[in-house]
Structure formats: C-alpha cells, structure tokens
Design an enzyme around this catalytic site. Structure first.
Site, PDB file in Angstrom:
ATOM      1  N   LEU A  28       5.447  -4.609  -6.850  1.00 21.02           N
ATOM      2  CA  LEU A  28       6.614  -3.725  -7.805  1.00 21.02           C
ATOM      3  C   LEU A  28       6.874  -3.105  -6.302  1.00 21.02           C
ATOM      4  CD1 LEU A  28       5.007  -2.696 -11.284  1.00 21.02           C
ATOM      5  CD2 LEU A  28       6.391  -4.950 -10.179  1.00 21.02           C
TER       6      LEU A  28
ATOM      7  N   ASP B 145     -13.065  -3.871  10.656  1.00 18.28           N
ATOM      8  CA  ASP B 145     -13.126  -5.280  11.347  1.00 18.28           C
ATOM      9  C   ASP B 145     -14.018  -5.642  12.785  1.00 18.28           C
ATOM     10  OD1 ASP B 145     -13.078  -7.952  10.798  1.00 18.28           O
ATOM     11  OD2 ASP B 145     -11.481  -8.201  11.764  1.00 18.28           O
TER      12      ASP B 145
ATOM     13  N   MET C 217       4.488   3.869   0.700  1.00 19.78           N
ATOM     14  CA  MET C 217       3.655   2.565   0.072  1.00 19.78           C
ATOM     15  C   MET C 217       3.603   1.966   1.884  1.00 19.78           C
ATOM     16  SD  MET C 217       2.451   3.197  -2.624  1.00 19.78           S
ATOM     17  CE  MET C 217       1.612   1.861  -2.468  1.00 19.78           C
TER      18      MET C 217
END
Length: 157
Positions: A75, A128, A113
């Site tokens: 959203l 990673d 965000m």
C-alpha cells in the site's frame, strides 16, 4: 492513538488518498545493524572478500531498494526520491556494521518506508555476500530514527 490509515470504514485495506495533501520537503532517517564473527568483520573491514567491496555493493543495493519500495510494500505510494544516502559505521568491538539511511523527497507522503526498506536490503546484501563464511550473522535494531515534513511535522526517536 490515531486510527490506522490503511483501512477504510468497513475494515478493508486501501491505499491512502494523499491527493488533497500539500507538497512539502520530507526526510526520514533509519538504522540497523548486522553482527558477525570477528573474522567476517575483518574481511569486510580490510576489503579482503573475494566477491569485492561488500559495503560498496550494499550501499548501491540500499539505494536501489529505496527506489523500489512501492513494489515491495503493497500500500505504499511510489515516490520520486530526491536523495538517498547510505552510510556505514564499522563497530569493531562488536564485530558489527551499522547502516544509517537518509531518504528525502518533496511530495505528499513521507519517506519512512523507503529509508527502512533501504536499511533492510543493505544489511541483507552484506549477509548474502558473506554467508559462505558466516551463516550465523544477525540483523537487528532496524528502526526509524527521525522523520520530518508533512502534517505530523518533526519526530525523533
């Protein structure tokens, strides 16, 4: 406590309408830490990793992730970012790397965000790149440190 903005009066999820909001300068700062074995920390610190510059690659990943936040968080509004900075601090005594991201825009909605997504992806990139030598790395402490702009004004942790 204010209401959750991503739900309508029937409790259904929806994208918040920001069309009537005025544009303003918006800034958010977030942080997180990845802890690792001392030998892994030394590889990163000394640039000895065979995959290359771990922090340089993680910086690019963080910036790229901030630009893709609306594709990852259902959203979130797509935002035209005006600046994203990813800064690493080596915490030798803790065998840890701290990442702080600052995201900025001029718009109708905040960039919290984007900053938080960038921190997570930057730290995941370190994981990673180093997982072959240290699968026990731990990512934590991801949080918003500060936000500025919009109706709610300035907030600092």
């Amino acid at each position: 406590m204010s209401e959750l903005t991503h739900f309508d009066s029937q409790g259904q999820a929806h994208m918040v309408d920001v069309g009537a909001k005025g544009e303003s300068r918006r800034r958010a700062v977030a942080e997180g830490v990845i802890r690792m074995q001392p030998a892994t920390f030394a590889l990163i610190r000394d640039g000895g990793h065979k995959k290359g510059d771990v922090l340089g690659i993680a910086r690019i990943a963080a910036i790229m992730a901030s630009k893709r936040t609306a594709e990852l968080i259902p959203l979130c509004h797509p935002i035209a970012l005006t600046r994203v900075a990813a800064e690493f601090t080596l915490l030798e005594a803790e065998s840890a790397v701290r990442l702080e991201v600052t995201a900025e825009t001029v718009g109708r909605t905040g960039v919290e965000m984007e900053a938080l997504t960038a921190v997570n992806v930057g730290l995941l990139t370190i994981y990673d790149m180093c997982k072959a030598v240290d699968r026990g790395m731990e990512i934590g402490g991801v949080r918003l440190l500060e936000k500025e702009g919009g109706k709610s004004g300035h907030w600092k942790a």
